[in-house]
Design a protein around this motif. Structure first.
Motif: not given
Lengths: 241, 218
Positions: A45, A80-81, A76, A48, A50, A83
């Protein structure tokens, strides 16, 4: 492509990342493994932003993203993430979920974004679910939509945070298959997972973390066959037994 | 004894009075909704000062009678600013500001029930915050808060009769006028009551329709 140098991060009194340094090359599939609470997800995290690291550097193609000179959105949209809990937009259909960010962030027209989105939904095997809302999808389907949503941004690196941990066992495979398919396309990928067999199959590099430290980095073959540290050996013996 | 025909000459006037009631309700709901949304965002923001001010605003407007607020705005605005505020403007303004306080509470709950994960997902895609709030949070917050929002606009519709006190020619004022001219109270006020009832039922129908519409994502 990404270089992490001496990264540290605390939540209150708890230091979760301690002096982490590592390099991620273009096209590599990098897997971070380790016991719960070892800081794997926090590290991911941080990539990016977060989470904001307390100290250290994260170089993205040579630029320090913590310097404040780069717009956080620009980082970001390229990192890209996916989850653990999917986090799909509940008020949008599968297709709208996938087409949303390309439209709003990259300025694609609705038609372009939806055409692209539909293509991606087909690659993850959900072409027929385009008009379904997330509440009507199974966990595995939701996660595949989430992967398509992240891929729609054509990010330079895809971050996956325990993408199968919240899934029923029978749905794990369909998601892993999609990720494996992506790994073979040459995209750069950083993955946090507890699926050891999968990590061994798809990764180019394994990073093993424990108690906030990056303890061992190796090729999957070496790491699983011949772990260098006691802690890695202990971890593998508990998890593989 | 009952003679509704005495109302006949006043029916055209009734139409314009009902129209004023509807316009009034619409604009105060609009102000209430926009203001309520902004207030809700502010109370949820991490800015302590703004959050405190918003909470103070909500507390004051919920803690004093609507009629007092109406009188204050109508009679004190000319005194303080020199601007002669029309009765309709004063009404819309005070009702809008008042309902903003109530609507913000309903929307705040609606916003809080959108899980944080969607926020993170949108950040991780590089979506700007204001777009996320408008495109993801707002639709879900409205959906979650819809029953209270419909309720609030029904309250506004009924409370709109208070503006007759400051001379707005609304539905209640119409009935009052007829009573004064014809000395027939029952016919006039029962028609006014019926008008309000029908309008409230229409709002209920609209609410039920909207509810069905937003439930498609369930």
């Amino acid at each position: 492509m990404i270089k992490v140098e001496h990264l540290a991060k605390s939540f209150g009194n708890l230091q979760v990342l301690k002096d982490i340094s590592l390099t991620i090359n273009k096209g590599e599939v990098v897997t971070i493994i380790g016991p719960s609470g070892s800081g794997k997800s926090t590290l991911l995290r941080c990539l990016n932003l977060l989470e904001r690291p307390d100290s250290g550097k994260i170089l993205f193609d040579g630029t320090d993203i913590l310097s404040g000179k780069v717009k956080i959105e620009d980082i970001r949209k390229n990192a890209c993430m996916v989850f653990q809990h999917f986090n799909l937009f509940a008020n949008m259909t599968a297709l709208q979920n996938v087409a949303y960010a390309p439209r709003v962030v990259n300025g694609l027209s609705r038609a372009e974004a939806e055409e692209k989105g539909l293509k991606l939904l087909k690659t993850v095997g959900l072409g027929d679910k385009a008009d379904q809302y997330p509440s009507r999808l199974s966990g595995g389907q939701k996660q595949r939509v989430a992967i398509a949503r992240a891929m729609a941004m054509e990010p330079e690196v895809l971050l996956l945070d325990e993408p199968t941990s919240a899934l029923d066992p029978e749905m794990v495979k369909e998601v892993l298959d999609v990720i494996k398919g992506l790994a073979n396309t040459g995209i750069t990928m950083v993955l946090v997972t507890h699926e050891m067999g999968f990590a061994r199959d798809v990764s180019d590099v394994i990073h093993f973390m424990d108690e906030g430290y990056l303890i061992e980095s190796n090729s999957p073959k070496e790491f699983f066959a011949n772990p260098q540290t006691d802690r890695a050996r202990k971890f593998l013996s508990t998890i593989l037994s | 004894m009952l003679d509704f025909s005495v109302l006949d000459p006043y029916l055209p006037l009734l139409a314009s009075a009902v129209w004023i009631t509807i316009k009034f309700t619409f604009f105060s709901t609009l102000i209430g909704f926009l203001g309520g949304f902004i207030l809700a965002l502010i109370t949820l923001s991490h800015n302590r000062l703004f959050s405190f001010l918003a909470k103070a605003y909500i507390s004051v407007f919920r803690g004093t009678p609507l009629l007092v607020q109406l009188m204050l705005i109508y009679f004190a605005t000319p005194q303080l600013t020199g601007y002669t505020i029309s009765a309709l403007e004063a009404g819309v303004l005070s009702f809008g500001l008042n309902s903003a306080a109530y609507i913000s509470e309903a929307l705040r709950g609606g916003i809080l029930s959108v899980d944080r994960g969607q926020w993170e997902a949108s950040m991780s895609l590089g979506v700007p915050t204001h777009r996320f709030i408008l495109d993801v949070i707002l639709p879900q917050a409205i959906k979650n808060a819809l029953p209270s929002l419909v309720n609030e606009s029904i309250m506004l519709l009924k409370d709109s009769s208070l503006v007759s006190v400051i001379g707005v020619a609304d539905t209640l004022r119409w009935a009052d006028l007829i009573q004064a001219k014809t000395f027939r109270a029952f016919e006039a006020f029962i028609v006014a009551a019926a008008v309000y009832y029908v309008l409230v039922m229409l709002l209920n129908l609209l609410g039920a329709y909207l509810e069905r519409k937003v439930r498609v994502s369930d």
